[in-house]
Scaffold this motif. Structure first.
Motif, mmCIF file in Angstrom:
data_model
loop_
_atom_site.group_PDB
_atom_site.id
_atom_site.type_symbol
_atom_site.label_atom_id
_atom_site.label_comp_id
_atom_site.label_asym_id
_atom_site.label_seq_id
_atom_site.Cartn_x
_atom_site.Cartn_y
_atom_site.Cartn_z
ATOM 1 N N THR A 301 0.837 -1.205 0.000
ATOM 2 C CA THR A 301 0.000 0.000 0.000
ATOM 3 C C THR A 301 0.868 1.250 0.000
ATOM 4 N N VAL A 305 0.644 4.108 -2.929
ATOM 5 C CA VAL A 305 0.202 5.474 -2.640
ATOM 6 C C VAL A 305 1.297 6.482 -2.992
ATOM 7 N N LYS A 308 1.021 6.920 -6.909
ATOM 8 C CA LYS A 308 -0.220 7.171 -7.647
ATOM 9 C C LYS A 308 -0.387 8.599 -8.152
#
Ligand code: ARG
Length: 455
Positions: A301, A305, A308
């Motif tokens: 994750t 993140v 992105k």
């Protein structure tokens, strides 16, 4: 490195937030390999004089020996492994060192180093997983016919064999290996020579550096090359799914080892005691495999993140790509090794597993199937009749096979004594001989195939 443009040095916190050497020193071997391939190509193309290329290559070898013997010194002022090594090279061979960075940027350098590192990581995980599969296979073979309860909703459903249950994990790990292999094939293109973002005007030979570093060829777009971290995400996503599987197996070991189940005992080597309760034998390793899976997912994750919102091409955020990959890799390596050790040494209590497999009217489906096959009932009607038989046994607090033939006939007169032979757990598992089913012969056939595939 950029003193020409600046009058003052960085603030000390600037130095600290900017530095990646504390963690990216872990890529020193890849950094040196990348630099050696680059300088050899510069020499071969006549971009750097042959004797300079030679001196740089020899200097890099000396640095590698030094790092191997003494570790990589951490100096925040040198920012990262790339600058640290170049600075060391300058100390060793003087200003010629400055020719190494011709036609290269740290952006393509770091992208190359990190790909090389992740590629090695994939190979390490692959061989670890193969070891785990071998352990699962060996235990599955040993217990191809040992009966355990099969669950749905964690309620006893139908008897299965332990070999079959363990081979379910073999299949999951096989898919994990194939995911890592896919990731490896996809990442095996070389970004070196993309320079800062736009490529370079020097007559470099990207195919040569790619080949020298074991890549299938050069990447095809310089902007993508320096801003792509898909290879790291592919690794983390494969690691996430693998950790998820290890966590499910860990969870089962924990349940099986609990006293009410008592299906399995962990060996001393894979258990811990309690500082207060002398009787305790705790499955800490399995719990940590389950726990580590959460952290590995967190790493996936974190990098997702980070990436992105980044515009093309390189942004310094991308320096944060390495800690989650390193962390996930360490956790996954430990988890695989611990799980392999546990699987190899688990002591299964086959008597207890068999008794548990008989509980909960686990052969009721066999009864219904018999009513269809041998007594000619439609399945829905057989299901209903069996339900009434189960209800009767439950009221009396006994098993299905403990009901007398008269009692059974009172519920449905088409039942005869042949039924009893089918209500044992062994008959139940033996009957499930469809391809991929739990029958011991099926399990042994799948094990044989798996063994051949593994070698
Ligand atoms: N330490 C940096 C990283 O890990 C190297 C690349 C730096 N490039 C730059 N343009 N500042 O990403």
């Amino acid at each position: 490195m950029w003193g020409g443009r600046f009058a003052e040095g960085p603030a000390s916190v600037m130095r600290e937030i900017n530095a990646s050497i504390p963690f990216d020193k872990r890529m020193w071997q890849q950094d040196i390999a990348g630099s050696k391939a680059h300088v050899a190509m510069l020499g071969a193309q006549g971009i750097v004089a042959a004797d300079d290329a030679q001196a740089i290559g020899a200097g890099l070898d000396r640095i590698a020996d030094d790092y191997a013997a003494n570790g990589v010194p951490v100096d925040l002022a040198l920012e990262d492994i790339h600058m640290a090594t170049e600075a060391r090279l300058a100390d060793l061979i003087g200003p010629t060192a400055g020719r190494l960075h011709t036609a290269r940027s740290r952006n393509d350098q770091v992208a190359t180093d990190f790909r090389l590192w992740v590629r090695d990581a994939v190979d390490m995980v692959g061989s670890g997983l193969k070891g785990l599969q071998a352990a699962l296979l060996a235990r599955a073979e040993e217990h191809a016919a040992s009966v355990i309860p099969g669950f749905t909703h964690l309620q006893v459903a139908q008897p299965v064999t332990l070999g079959h249950h363990l081979m379910a994990y073999f299949e999951m790990i096989a898919r994990d290996r194939s995911r890592f292999a896919d990731a490896r094939a996809r990442m095996n293109l070389c970004p070196l020579g993309s320079a800062a973002l736009a490529g370079t005007g020097y007559p470099i030979d990207r195919h040569a550096t790619a080949a020298a570093l074991g890549f299938d060829g050069p990447t095809r777009n310089s902007l993508d090359s320096v801003s792509d971290r898909d290879f790291a995400l592919d690794y983390l996503m494969a690691a996430t799914q693998c950790a998820l599987h290890l966590s499910r197996l860990a969870e089962e070991v924990i349940i099986w080892a609990s006293q009410p189940f008592g299906f399995v005992k962990l060996s001393d080597a894979w258990s811990t005691g309690s500082s207060i309760m002398p009787q305790k034998r705790n499955p800490d390793a399995a719990e940590l495999v389950r726990g580590h899976a959460g952290r590995i997912m967190g790493c996936m994750t974190a990098l997702s993140v980070t990436m992105k919102g980044l515009p093309l091409a390189y942004s310094k955020d991308m320096q944060d790509d390495k800690p989650p990959v390193f962390e996930a890799h360490d956790l996954l390596g430990l988890s695989i090794a611990a799980m392999t050790g546990m699987v190899e040494t688990l002591r299964f209590d086959t008597d207890r597993m068999r008794i548990a497999a008989m509980a909960g009217f686990s052969t009721a489906t066999d009864l219904a199937d018999w009513l269809v096959r041998d007594a000619g009932l439609p399945f829905r009607e057989a299901h209903h009749v069996t339900g009434r038989i189960v209800k009767r046994a439950e009221e009396k607090g006994i098993g299905l096979a403990d009901l007398s033939l008269d009692e059974l006939k009172a519920i449905d007169e088409r039942i005869d004594e042949r039924l009893y032979a089918l209500l044992t757990v062994d008959a139940s598992v033996a009957s499930r001989a469809s391809f991929g089913g739990t029958a011991p012969d099926q399990v042994r056939a799948r094990i044989a195939e798996a063994k051949a595939a593994l070698d």
